[in-house]
Design a protein around this motif. Structure first.
Motif, PDB file in Angstrom:
ATOM      1  N   ASP A 259       0.878  -1.331   0.384  1.00 22.94           N
ATOM      2  CA  ASP A 259      -0.303   0.047   0.185  1.00 22.94           C
ATOM      3  C   ASP A 259       0.858   1.030   0.087  1.00 22.94           C
ATOM      4  N   PHE A 260       0.840   1.796  -1.041  1.00 21.93           N
ATOM      5  CA  PHE A 260       1.755   3.609  -1.051  1.00 21.93           C
ATOM      6  C   PHE A 260       0.854   4.619  -1.166  1.00 21.93           C
ATOM      7  N   SER A 261      -0.185   4.165  -0.409  1.00 19.96           N
ATOM      8  CA  SER A 261      -1.177   5.506  -0.191  1.00 19.96           C
ATOM      9  C   SER A 261      -0.738   6.268   0.731  1.00 19.96           C
ATOM     10  N   GLY A 262       0.195   6.425   1.903  1.00 23.77           N
ATOM     11  CA  GLY A 262       0.640   6.876   3.234  1.00 23.77           C
ATOM     12  C   GLY A 262       2.128   7.429   2.454  1.00 23.77           C
ATOM     13  N   PRO A 263       2.614   7.871   3.880  1.00 21.34           N
ATOM     14  CA  PRO A 263       4.185   8.680   3.662  1.00 21.34           C
ATOM     15  C   PRO A 263       4.820   7.390   3.565  1.00 21.34           C
ATOM     16  N   ALA A 264       5.107   6.060   4.254  1.00 19.53           N
ATOM     17  CA  ALA A 264       5.760   4.916   3.910  1.00 19.53           C
ATOM     18  C   ALA A 264       5.016   3.856   3.627  1.00 19.53           C
ATOM     19  N   PRO A 265       5.490   3.723   2.421  1.00 20.01           N
ATOM     20  CA  PRO A 265       4.515   1.417   2.589  1.00 20.01           C
ATOM     21  C   PRO A 265       4.244   1.545   3.406  1.00 20.01           C
ATOM     22  N   ALA A 266       3.082   0.164   3.393  1.00 18.04           N
ATOM     23  CA  ALA A 266       2.888   0.069   4.750  1.00 18.04           C
ATOM     24  C   ALA A 266       1.925  -1.355   3.704  1.00 18.04           C
ATOM     25  N   PHE A 267       1.554  -2.326   3.945  1.00 18.87           N
ATOM     26  CA  PHE A 267       0.889  -3.596   3.560  1.00 18.87           C
ATOM     27  C   PHE A 267      -0.621  -3.497   4.052  1.00 18.87           C
ATOM     28  N   ARG A 268      -1.878  -4.591   3.414  1.00 19.36           N
ATOM     29  CA  ARG A 268      -3.271  -4.310   3.185  1.00 19.36           C
ATOM     30  C   ARG A 268      -3.555  -5.543   3.335  1.00 19.36           C
ATOM     31  N   ALA A 269      -4.461  -6.547   3.334  1.00 21.98           N
ATOM     32  CA  ALA A 269      -5.289  -7.533   2.724  1.00 21.98           C
ATOM     33  C   ALA A 269      -6.038  -6.657   2.183  1.00 21.98           C
ATOM     34  N   THR A 270      -6.041  -7.841   1.329  1.00 21.58           N
ATOM     35  CA  THR A 270      -7.049  -7.532   0.001  1.00 21.58           C
ATOM     36  C   THR A 270      -8.719  -9.251   0.191  1.00 21.58           C
ATOM     37  N   GLY A 271      -8.370 -10.382   1.047  1.00 21.44           N
ATOM     38  CA  GLY A 271      -9.017 -10.779   1.137  1.00 21.44           C
ATOM     39  C   GLY A 271     -10.708 -10.494   1.348  1.00 21.44           C
ATOM     40  N   ASP A 272     -11.670 -11.560   1.483  1.00 19.81           N
ATOM     41  CA  ASP A 272     -13.104 -11.218   1.876  1.00 19.81           C
ATOM     42  C   ASP A 272     -13.463 -11.709   3.129  1.00 19.81           C
ATOM     43  N   PRO A 273     -13.603 -10.862   4.020  1.00 25.70           N
ATOM     44  CA  PRO A 273     -13.529 -12.003   5.398  1.00 25.70           C
ATOM     45  C   PRO A 273     -14.445 -12.745   5.604  1.00 25.70           C
ATOM     46  N   ALA A 274     -16.068 -12.585   5.006  1.00 24.19           N
ATOM     47  CA  ALA A 274     -17.006 -13.735   4.598  1.00 24.19           C
ATOM     48  C   ALA A 274     -16.745 -14.735   4.364  1.00 24.19           C
ATOM     49  N   GLU A 275     -15.551 -14.896   3.314  1.00 26.49           N
ATOM     50  CA  GLU A 275     -14.582 -15.730   2.830  1.00 26.49           C
ATOM     51  C   GLU A 275     -13.552 -17.128   4.039  1.00 26.49           C
ATOM     52  N   ALA A 276     -14.086 -16.084   5.039  1.00 26.28           N
ATOM     53  CA  ALA A 276     -12.972 -16.953   6.309  1.00 26.28           C
ATOM     54  C   ALA A 276     -14.225 -18.206   6.488  1.00 26.28           C
ATOM     55  N   ALA A 277     -15.692 -17.889   6.291  1.00 31.68           N
ATOM     56  CA  ALA A 277     -16.736 -19.324   6.928  1.00 31.68           C
ATOM     57  C   ALA A 277     -16.369 -20.574   5.584  1.00 31.68           C
ATOM     58  N   ALA A 278     -15.769 -19.889   4.627  1.00 38.82           N
ATOM     59  CA  ALA A 278     -15.766 -21.131   3.583  1.00 38.82           C
ATOM     60  C   ALA A 278     -14.373 -21.926   3.718  1.00 38.82           C
ATOM     61  N   GLY A 279     -13.808 -21.742   4.459  1.00 35.22           N
ATOM     62  CA  GLY A 279     -12.458 -22.386   4.755  1.00 35.22           C
ATOM     63  C   GLY A 279     -11.187 -21.221   4.033  1.00 35.22           C
ATOM     64  N   ARG A 280     -11.503 -20.371   3.730  1.00 34.99           N
ATOM     65  CA  ARG A 280     -10.256 -19.470   3.364  1.00 34.99           C
ATOM     66  C   ARG A 280      -8.912 -18.862   4.532  1.00 34.99           C
ATOM     67  N   LEU A 281      -8.482 -18.579   4.595  1.00 36.40           N
ATOM     68  CA  LEU A 281      -7.886 -18.913   6.138  1.00 36.40           C
ATOM     69  C   LEU A 281      -7.023 -17.017   6.662  1.00 36.40           C
ATOM     70  N   THR A 282      -7.443 -17.608   8.033  1.00 37.38           N
ATOM     71  CA  THR A 282      -6.920 -15.647   8.256  1.00 37.38           C
ATOM     72  C   THR A 282      -5.874 -16.034   9.653  1.00 37.38           C
ATOM     73  N   LEU A 283      -5.884 -15.608  10.659  1.00 39.20           N
ATOM     74  CA  LEU A 283      -4.986 -15.670  11.831  1.00 39.20           C
ATOM     75  C   LEU A 283      -5.614 -16.193  13.176  1.00 39.20           C
ATOM     76  N   THR A 284      -7.326 -15.137  12.577  1.00 39.31           N
ATOM     77  CA  THR A 284      -7.266 -15.837  14.345  1.00 39.31           C
ATOM     78  C   THR A 284      -8.017 -17.822  13.727  1.00 39.31           C
ATOM     79  N   VAL A 285      -8.140 -18.129  12.225  1.00 38.62           N
ATOM     80  CA  VAL A 285      -8.979 -19.019  11.681  1.00 38.62           C
ATOM     81  C   VAL A 285      -7.562 -20.297  12.663  1.00 38.62           C
ATOM     82  N   ILE A 286      -6.420 -20.064  12.288  1.00 41.11           N
ATOM     83  CA  ILE A 286      -5.539 -20.461  11.764  1.00 41.11           C
ATOM     84  C   ILE A 286      -5.025 -20.905  13.430  1.00 41.11           C
TER      85      ILE A 286
END
Length: 390
Positions: A290-317
Motif C-alpha cells: 500500500d503506497f497511499s501513505g507516507p511510507a510503504p505499508a501492507f493491506r489484506a485484499t481478501g473478503d472476511p466473509a470467505e473465512a466461513a468457507a475455509g479461507r485462512l485468517t490468523l484467527t482461524v489458524i
C-alpha cells in the motif's frame, strides 16, 4: 603498525549455518538451507531469504585486540524505503562490545509497486573493530540478518582458533520474516537472538522472510538438523500468500510435524501460533503493498466473509493449531503449544504498533523476546532447563 595474522574463513568458525559454499572470489558464503533444498526448489524468494544469515556468526578464541573482516555484502533496498546498512555485532565472552557496518557491496533494488528489480554491483568492503578487551576470550561476530554476506578474509593481531563447543543446548527455530528479524535494529536484536541469549542456548534461526509455508523440504531439513529444542512459528505467510484453505492446512501441519518427529521423536517441540497482526486477524490474503501513505505499508485484499468457507485468517489458524497440538499431545508429551497473542497481543500493539502493518519495530522485537523467554525458557516452560537427575 599492526602485525596482522590472516586466518582462512573455514566452516568450523561458523555457528548457525547449515551449509557453506565457496565463491568465485575464494570467499565463504553461509547458507541456512542445505544444498539439496537449493537444487530442488531454486525459488528466488526462498533462496534470497535463506542467503541472508540471520543468527549466523563467526565464533573463535583469540587474544587479539584488533580485528578486520573482509566481506562482500549484497543489500536489498526498496524504492521509497530508507537506505540502511546492516550491522555486524561483536560480542566478547557473551557481552556486546561493538557494532559496525561494512563498506562497499552490491545493491539489489526492488520496486514493490511494479516488482521491477535492479542490481548495482559494488566492491568488497571491510569491517573493523579495535581495542578489544585484553586476554584470551571467545569472540562472536554476528553477521547482518538482512544482507547476504560473503566472507573473504579474517585478520587479527593474535592467533585465532575455533571455539570449543559451548555445552549449551541448541535451539532450532523456524518462522517467517518476524523470526528472520525484519525491522530489528541489529543481528543480536532479532527476537530469536534476544530470547536465545536470555535462555542460555545456541540459536539456529531458520526464519525465512515470506517463506514459512510448511514446505515438506523444510520439515525434512529440520528433521535432519541436530537440535535439543525446536519451535515452529506458523501462520502469517500462509495468509499473506492465500496459499491454501482450511481443508489443506490441518493435514499439512500434521505431515510437517510427522516428518520432524521422524528425526526428533522426543525433542521438546513448541508450536507457536501467529502474533497479533490486525491486517490479517479476520481478513484473508493475499497481501498487497500500500503506497497511499507516507511510507510503504501492507493491506489484506481478501473478503472476511470467505473465512466461513475455509479461507485462512490468523484467527482461524490460531484455533486450528490449538486443536491440532492438543490432539497430538495426547500421545506426544513433548509437543507443546504457545498462543502467539501471548507474545504480542493487543496491549503490546498499543505500546509498539507495527510500523508497516506487518512487522514489529525494534522495541516490538524486544517485547516478543521477553515474553517468549519467560513462557518457553522460564519456570514451567517447555524449554526450561532441567536439573541433572530431574
Amino acid at each position: 603498525m599492526t602485525d596482522w595474522i590472516t586466518t582462512p574463513v573455514e566452516p568450523e568458525l561458523l555457528r548457525g549455518a547449515l551449509d557453506t559454499e565457496r565463491t568465485e572470489r575464494g570467499g565463504l558464503l553461509p547458507h541456512r538451507l542445505p544444498a539439496w533444498v537449493r537444487r530442488q526448489y531454486p525459488d528466488p524468494g526462498l533462496l534470497g531469504a535463506a542467503a541472508k544469515p540471520s543468527g549466523v556468526r563467526l565464533v573463535f578464541r583469540t587474544g587479539a585486540r584488533h580485528l578486520e573482516l573482509d566481506v562482500h555484502v549484497t543489500r536489498t533496498r526498496y524504492v521509497g524505503g530508507p537506505a540502511t546498512e546492516g550491522l555486524f555485532d561483536l560480542l566478547v565472552d557473551g557481552r556486546p562490545v561493538a557494532q559496525a557496518p561494512a563498506d562497499g557491496g552490491t545493491v539489489y533494488g526492488v520496486d514493490l509497486s511494479t516488482g521491477a528489480a535492479t542490481v548495482v554491483p559494488g566492491p568488497p568492503g571491510t569491517v573493523r573493530f579495535a581495542e578489544l578487551p585484553a586476554g584470551e576470550k571467545t569472540v562472536e561476530l554476528w553477521l547482518p540478518h538482512g544482507e547476504q554476506v560473503e566472507l573473504l578474509a579474517l585478520r587479527t593481531d593474535a592467533p585465532v582458533e575455533p571455539a570449543p563447543a559451548s555445552g549449551r543446548r541448541v535451539w532450532l527455530h523456524h518462522g517467517s520474516s518476524i523470526s528472520h528479524g525484519s525491522s530489528a535494529d541489529s543481528p543480536t536484536g532479532t527476537w530469536p537472538a534476544l530470547a536465545a541469549a536470555t535462555g542460555g542456548v545456541d540459536l539456529v534461526n531458520l526464519g525465512f522472510g515470506g517463506n514459512a509455508l510448511l514446505d515438506p523440504f523444510l520439515a525434512r531439513t529440520i528433521r535432519d538438523t541436530p537440535a535439543d529444542l525446536i519451535s515452529l512459528k506458523i501462520g502469517i505467510n500462509l495468509v499473506n500468500l492465500d496459499l491454501m484453505r482450511l481443508r489443506a492446512f490441518g493435514p499439512v501441519v500434521h505431515g510437517f510435524l510427522d516428518t520432524i518427529r521422524e528425526g526428533h521423536p522426543t525433542t521438546p517441540l513448541l508450536v507457536v501460533s501467529p502474533v497479533l497482526c490486525p491486517t490479517h486477524e479476520h481478513t484473508p490474503g493475499p497481501l498487497a503493498a500500500d503506497f497511499s501513505g507516507p511510507a510503504p505499508a501492507f493491506r489484506a485484499t481478501g473478503d472476511p466473509a470467505e473465512a466461513a468457507a475455509g479461507r485462512l485468517t490468523l484467527t482461524v489458524i490460531r484455533a486450528e493449531l490449538a486443536r491440532i497440538t492438543a490432539q497430538r499431545a495426547a500421545t506426544d508429551p513433548h509437543l507443546h503449544h504457545l498462543d502467539g497473542l501471548a507474545l504480542y497481543g493487543e496491549a503490546d500493539h498499543a505500546d509498539h504498533p507495527l510500523p508497516d502493518g506487518l512487522h514489529p519495530c525494534p522495541a516490538g522485537h524486544r517485547r516478543i523476546a521477553s515474553h517468549f523467554a519467560a513462557l518457553a525458557f522460564g519456570p514451567g516452560g517447555p524449554f526450561e532447563q532441567q536439573s541433572a537427575g530431574a
